[in-house]
Motif scaffolding. Structure first.
Motif, PDB file in Angstrom:
ATOM      1  N   ASP A  95     -31.519 -56.963 140.433  1.00 14.48           N
ATOM      2  CA  ASP A  95     -32.869 -56.968 140.405  1.00 14.48           C
ATOM      3  C   ASP A  95     -33.525 -56.343 139.080  1.00 14.48           C
ATOM      4  OD1 ASP A  95     -34.681 -55.832 143.219  1.00 14.48           O
ATOM      5  OD2 ASP A  95     -35.299 -55.302 141.070  1.00 14.48           O
ATOM      6  N   ARG A 149     -36.769 -50.995 144.918  1.00 14.21           N
ATOM      7  CA  ARG A 149     -35.968 -51.737 143.919  1.00 14.21           C
ATOM      8  C   ARG A 149     -35.601 -50.819 142.690  1.00 14.21           C
ATOM      9  NH1 ARG A 149     -39.283 -56.969 143.493  1.00 14.21           N
ATOM     10  NH2 ARG A 149     -37.752 -57.480 141.992  1.00 14.21           N
ATOM     11  N   SER A 150     -36.513 -49.777 142.479  1.00 13.83           N
ATOM     12  CA  SER A 150     -36.259 -48.963 141.385  1.00 13.83           C
ATOM     13  C   SER A 150     -35.273 -47.659 141.135  1.00 13.83           C
ATOM     14  CB  SER A 150     -37.615 -48.599 141.029  1.00 13.83           C
ATOM     15  OG  SER A 150     -37.921 -47.332 141.323  1.00 13.83           O
ATOM     16  N   LEU A 151     -34.880 -47.706 142.749  1.00 11.00           N
ATOM     17  CA  LEU A 151     -33.868 -46.867 142.566  1.00 11.00           C
ATOM     18  C   LEU A 151     -32.206 -47.467 142.977  1.00 11.00           C
ATOM     19  CD1 LEU A 151     -35.594 -44.392 145.543  1.00 11.00           C
ATOM     20  CD2 LEU A 151     -35.229 -43.830 142.819  1.00 11.00           C
ATOM     21  N   PHE A 152     -31.408 -46.674 142.385  1.00 14.23           N
ATOM     22  CA  PHE A 152     -30.107 -47.471 142.462  1.00 14.23           C
ATOM     23  C   PHE A 152     -29.599 -47.177 143.876  1.00 14.23           C
ATOM     24  CE2 PHE A 152     -30.670 -46.480 137.880  1.00 14.23           C
ATOM     25  CZ  PHE A 152     -30.278 -47.742 137.302  1.00 14.23           C
ATOM     26  N   PRO A 153     -29.541 -48.385 144.540  1.00 17.25           N
ATOM     27  CA  PRO A 153     -29.060 -48.062 145.979  1.00 17.25           C
ATOM     28  C   PRO A 153     -27.737 -47.397 146.104  1.00 17.25           C
ATOM     29  CG  PRO A 153     -29.166 -50.464 145.496  1.00 17.25           C
ATOM     30  CD  PRO A 153     -29.690 -49.655 144.436  1.00 17.25           C
ATOM     31  N   PHE A 196     -42.376 -47.406 138.907  1.00 18.08           N
ATOM     32  CA  PHE A 196     -42.727 -48.676 139.318  1.00 18.08           C
ATOM     33  C   PHE A 196     -43.445 -48.849 140.682  1.00 18.08           C
ATOM     34  CE2 PHE A 196     -39.282 -49.430 136.086  1.00 18.08           C
ATOM     35  CZ  PHE A 196     -40.200 -50.257 135.327  1.00 18.08           C
ATOM     36  N   TRP A 214     -22.571 -47.978 150.631  1.00 13.16           N
ATOM     37  CA  TRP A 214     -24.152 -48.123 150.412  1.00 13.16           C
ATOM     38  C   TRP A 214     -24.578 -49.354 150.833  1.00 13.16           C
ATOM     39  CZ3 TRP A 214     -25.924 -51.676 147.069  1.00 13.16           C
ATOM     40  CH2 TRP A 214     -25.184 -52.342 146.335  1.00 13.16           C
ATOM     41  N   LEU A 241     -27.684 -50.202 153.406  1.00 11.83           N
ATOM     42  CA  LEU A 241     -28.854 -50.872 152.727  1.00 11.83           C
ATOM     43  C   LEU A 241     -29.218 -52.068 153.670  1.00 11.83           C
ATOM     44  CD1 LEU A 241     -30.796 -51.065 150.397  1.00 11.83           C
ATOM     45  CD2 LEU A 241     -29.211 -52.584 149.240  1.00 11.83           C
ATOM     46  N   THR A 261     -35.797 -50.411 135.102  1.00 11.56           N
ATOM     47  CA  THR A 261     -35.458 -49.204 134.915  1.00 11.56           C
ATOM     48  C   THR A 261     -34.748 -48.459 134.280  1.00 11.56           C
ATOM     49  OG1 THR A 261     -36.422 -49.348 137.537  1.00 11.56           O
ATOM     50  CG2 THR A 261     -35.011 -47.244 136.748  1.00 11.56           C
ATOM     51  N   HIS A 266     -23.088 -48.416 135.740  1.00 12.68           N
ATOM     52  CA  HIS A 266     -23.932 -47.932 136.950  1.00 12.68           C
ATOM     53  C   HIS A 266     -24.920 -49.030 137.318  1.00 12.68           C
ATOM     54  CE1 HIS A 266     -22.360 -43.778 136.373  1.00 12.68           C
ATOM     55  NE2 HIS A 266     -22.962 -43.655 135.226  1.00 12.68           N
ATOM     56  N   VAL A 292     -36.469 -55.287 138.734  1.00 11.78           N
ATOM     57  CA  VAL A 292     -36.925 -53.889 138.283  1.00 11.78           C
ATOM     58  C   VAL A 292     -35.854 -52.817 138.006  1.00 11.78           C
ATOM     59  CG1 VAL A 292     -38.176 -52.210 139.888  1.00 11.78           C
ATOM     60  CG2 VAL A 292     -38.423 -54.542 140.211  1.00 11.78           C
ATOM     61  N   LEU A 293     -34.587 -53.089 138.940  1.00 10.69           N
ATOM     62  CA  LEU A 293     -33.685 -52.201 138.430  1.00 10.69           C
ATOM     63  C   LEU A 293     -33.353 -52.254 136.867  1.00 10.69           C
ATOM     64  CD1 LEU A 293     -32.589 -50.231 140.470  1.00 10.69           C
ATOM     65  CD2 LEU A 293     -30.602 -51.847 140.909  1.00 10.69           C
ATOM     66  N   GLU A 343     -42.654 -50.943 143.123  1.00  7.06           N
ATOM     67  CA  GLU A 343     -41.585 -51.528 144.008  1.00  7.06           C
ATOM     68  C   GLU A 343     -40.450 -50.389 144.152  1.00  7.06           C
ATOM     69  OE1 GLU A 343     -42.131 -52.922 140.950  1.00  7.06           O
ATOM     70  OE2 GLU A 343     -42.546 -55.115 141.514  1.00  7.06           O
TER      71      GLU A 343
END
Lengths: 276, 277, 257
Positions: C145, B102-106, B97, C246, C250, C151, C165, C147-148, B99
């Motif tokens: 989110d 925002r597409s990675l798990f923080p 994506f 985390w 962040l 994904t 997760h 986008v998340l 973004e």
């Protein structure tokens, strides 16, 4: 990106599974009706003991009886008055001290630990002291209300002052604004949304402590009426009063949130709420 | 997976289609208002191809990509991936994506981010470790395995997302304006990274972008979309040599020609031009 | 800032405050404000000669059971409600109402059902603590989110792993905020339920002291409650910092960026 096109549109959907959704207000109404139906039918069907949970209709008629007495309205007034006075004192003290403490870095650094220590002390710990000092007077409850909501306001104001743009502050200082002018032009506008959040949180907490004080200490108000109803076994009346208290809570929350939103509307910075 | 040599200059028309988009149409229904985002899109992507899709902003590129990814239902028409009609996110597909942040798990480290989809695919542990390692090496991030995404720069975060997609071993890799939010330097590096990964792995890539240079530089074919409601304006074959690099390729006269042509098409699209139907 | 200065800033005001209290009440003959020295002197004998196990531990056990039950319940229900638009629409006003009821009034109601034993107190704590956790979880799940989420769908995460997760981890900052509010409510309810009706517990003991005008002992009780509040909030912070490291990182990187 075509965000403009997709933004308002349903982003997901699995074809057949999706049917036209009911509007939110209708769903909410159905939910409330369901709650009322359960409270009405469960005791009638014998699912719960009607001595412990009377049917909703009995609560309503108990409420109607209550509403016909001057005592009820007096208690309602006492509760609202105690809440309003307590919240006002907490707001004034919280905002004034917050700006004072937050505005002077050394003071803030020195007081940080103290605030973090004092804040988690439960307000109800003061109940015995309050009773000794003021008896069942409304001031007993007021002490609790002020103490509890003060921290909510203070902490939010401190967040707000911390959020002031250092450049803006330096600018104000370099133009030799007097301290009061600095507060008015730089600190206050930044801190205002936080103050409103503090108001919302403080308003809710103040109501909780007002009712708690009345209930436990026996100072005049709806909480005391609940305690009286309980000891005299008037269960339906007790529930009716609890519903009234809940409704007051809803109104307080709605008003506080609306006030907060109004204050935020003109404010340029859209920020995420600092959850405390 | 394909065994066709990717380096082959001209692909015979009979090559197996990886992706088939037929008569795709998407209408959003809002409150008493309908927006036709995509009218009628038909195109094919062959196995092992790298195809770019360009169009003016608001051309429904993202809508199209979400339909292909199975994240969005189309109103009519169909998307067929490897002979199967797409009704939800299909296996064998990975998406990168725009973004990246925002597409990675923080809450996961870089390695955990890359590894999670493999765990879901039930890849055995040793194999998983190898794939993660290789993917991170391929994007030049094997040093940063234990970092959290927010500790990395934007370009590095997007590399992680690419590594995750690569480790997943997809047959089709969808990229939705992946480099729109990174700086120009990083962007050139990442473009070359995509080219090299594509050539090495033989994966089919569908690359959506609004950047004309990028589309011509990367693609073997460029599909130009009209403005919304979207149709295909023209498919441009990019007959540039297969070995591309930022300096020489971009200074070829043919590159300039192709670029000029696509630019004109996009300008037409912006002014509302549509192909005669 | 060097360590010495830091410690000075940390301790200066608390020490000053205590010293001021000590000085102001030294030699005090006021019945309600005994000298702090006297309070400190009675603290040990009041609490550590049997009352700690007889009163403090039962209180804390009830709080712990009720609080944990509320967190589990709140997160479970909140996740379900937050994930379903229909459920959310259906329950929003109902939840709004229940949240607005000041939880102490639940004490007399729950006394009807559960008597005045441990069950009642645990129930009171559960029914008061569950709301902030529940409502914050709903918000957290809702604000995940987009986008998340996409994904997770694209990589075909199964329902279970998506829950663990994506949903729970993603909502954890809000869940923690709710759990923090719930903790202070829980302490209040622990005390109140004991003040109302009990045969042991910190709240019960303090009220006994007050009624029998054992003023220095009452003051030690107030201090005891304060210490409980402070210690519990410190423990909460340590746990939160571990689970949400985390998130802190962040937020800091976003603030700089």
């Amino acid at each position: 990106m075509t965000a403009a096109v997709t933004a308002g549109a349903p982003r997901r959907g699995q074809g057949g599974r999706r049917h036209r959704a009911l509007p939110a207000w209708l769903l909410g109404l159905i939910g409330l009706a369901g709650l009322v139906a359960v409270v009405e039918l469960a005791p009638r069907a014998g699912l719960v003991d009607a001595r412990y949970l009377p049917p909703f209709s009995q609560m309503v008629s108990a409420l109607a009886e209550q509403a016909a007495t001057a005592e009820f309205w007096q208690a309602l007034l006492e509760t609202l008055r105690g809440w309003a006075i307590g919240l006002s004192i907490a707001m004034v003290a919280g905002v004034a001290l917050g700006i004072l403490i937050g505005g002077i870095p050394l003071v803030r650094a020195a007081l940080n630990s103290t605030i973090e220590f004092l804040r988690p002390i439960p307000s109800v710990a003061l109940i015995p002291l309050a009773v000794l000092l003021f008896g069942t007077d409304m001031r007993s409850t007021l002490l609790l209300v002020v103490y509890a909501s003060f921290w909510q306001v203070l902490v939010q104001v401190l967040y707000g002052v911390r959020d002031v743009d250092p450049v803006a502050r330096e600018t104000a200082r370099s133009y030799r604004f007097r301290p009061l002018t600095q507060v008015r032009t730089v600190i206050w506008p930044t801190a205002l949304p936080y103050v409103m959040t503090g108001f919302r949180l403080g308003a809710a907490v103040a109501l909780i402590l007002e009712i708690t004080g009345e209930l436990i200490i026996g100072s005049p108000g709806l909480g005391k009426q609940i305690a009286v109803a309980q000891t005299s076994g008037a269960v339906a009346s007790m529930y009716a009063l609890v519903i009234v208290v809940g409704l007051i809570g809803v109104v307080v929350n709605v008003i506080a949130r609306a006030t907060e939103r109004r204050a935020l509307r003109w404010h340029p910075s859209i920020r995420r709420e600092v959850s405390s | 997976m394909t065994t066709t040599p990717i380096g082959a200059a001209a692909r015979p028309e009979t090559a197996t289609a990886m992706l088939d988009v037929r008569g795709l149409k998407k209408v959003y229904e809002g409150r008493g208002r309908t927006v036709e985002a995509v009218r009628d899109l038909t195109f094919t992507v062959g196995s092992g191809e790298l195809v770019c899709i360009v169009g003016p902003s608001g051309a429904g590129k993202t809508t199209l990509l979400r339909c292909i990814a199975g994240l969005l239902d189309c109103t009519s028409g169909e998307v067929v991936l490897e002979g199967e009609k797409v009704t939800g996110p299909p296996p064998g597909m990975a998406v990168v994506f725009q973004e990246y942040g925002r597409s990675l798990f923080p809450w996961m480290t870089v390695r955990q981010n890359v590894e999670l989809p493999l765990k879901e695919k039930k890849v055995p542990k040793a194999e998983r470790r190898r794939l993660v390692q290789e993917a991170l090496e391929a994007v030049g991030l094997s040093e940063a395995q234990d970092a959290h995404p927010f500790q990395l720069s934007g370009g590095m975060q997007q590399r992680v997302a690419i590594a995750r997609a690569v480790a997943y071993e997809p047959h089709l890799l969808l990229m939705d304006e992946p480099f729109a939010a990174v700086d120009a330097q990083t962007r050139a590096d990442l473009e070359d990274l995509v080219r090299s990964l594509w050539k090495r792995l033989g994966v089919t890539v569908l690359f959506v972008t609004h950047d004309i240079d990028e589309a011509v530089y990367l693609g073997r074919r460029v599909i130009v979309l009209s403005s919304s409601p979207t149709v295909v304006l023209e498919e441009v074959t990019v007959d540039l040599p297969d070995e591309r690099d930022q300096l020489t390729t971009r200074s070829l006269p043919r590159f300039a020609e192709l670029r000029g042509h696509v630019y004109e098409l996009v300008q037409q699209a912006k002014s509302g031009h549509r192909p005669a139907s | 800032m060097d360590a010495g200065r830091k410690i000075l800033l940390l301790l200066a005001v608390p020490v000053l405050l205590i010293a001021a209290w000590w000085a102001a009440t030294a030699g005090s003959t006021n019945f309600f404000w005994p000298p702090l020295a006297q309070i400190a002197g009675t603290f040990g004998e009041t609490w550590f000669t049997g009352r700690f196990t007889a009163d403090v531990l039962p209180s804390l056990a009830r709080l712990l059971v009720g609080y944990l039950a509320a967190v589990v319940l709140g997160v479970g229900l909140g996740t379900a409600i937050g994930s379903s638009r229909t459920l959310r629409g259906l329950l929003e006003p109902v939840l709004e109402f229940f949240r607005a009821i000041p939880s102490p009034v639940l004490v007399p109601i729950l006394m009807l059902f559960a008597g005045i034993g441990n069950e009642m107190k645990v129930l009171v704590i559960v029914s008061g603590c569950v709301w902030p956790v529940l409502l914050n979880t709903v918000e957290g799940v809702r604000a995940l989110d987009e986008v998340l989420r996409d994904t997770a769908r694209c990589y075909r995460l199964r329902r279970r792993s998506r829950l663990i997760h994506l949903v729970l981890r993603g909502a954890s900052p809000q869940i923690a905020a709710g759990a923090r509010q719930a903790l202070s409510i829980g302490i209040i309810l622990m005390v109140i339920s004991e003040m109302f009706a009990a045969s042991n517990g910190v709240g019960f003991t303090i009220i006994q002291f007050q009624r029998s005008f054992a003023i220095p002992q009452m003051w030690t009780g107030i201090i005891m409650l304060g210490l409980i509040g402070i210690v519990l909030s410190l423990i909460f912070r340590v746990v939160e910092a571990r689970l949400l490291s985390w998130y802190t990182g962040l937020r800091m990187s976003q603030r700089e960026g």
